[in-house]
Motif scaffolding. Sequence first.
Motif: not given
Length: 115
Positions: A32-37, A45-46, A63-64, A104-105
Amino acid sequence: MTSIAVRRKLAVLPFVVLPLGAVAACSGEGTNSTTDCSVNACTVTFDRGVDASASILGIKAELVKVEGQMVTLKVAGQTVTVPMGEGEQAEGFDVSVQSVTQDKVVVKISAGGGG
């Protein structure tokens, strides 16, 4: 092969392997997230309202909770609360919240903090 030729090949080896290690260290996979590294930082992006996590930079980021503009994350096992637009440090990583929306966060996590 002479010992000088062997030493030259061994001296070049770290420079060939280094880019592969840097890319691998910043790959991201998530629930449930995407990443850009990039080499030493990832933007994650959570999705809100679900269990969201990502494996980045050799650590797990989760993400808590979100309360207003305050975002609570678990980074490499350490829980940290970060206000939107600001940054904190956790386990040697710089953590900043870039945006908070209803769905989103977006968080940036960088290696090299003073944690």
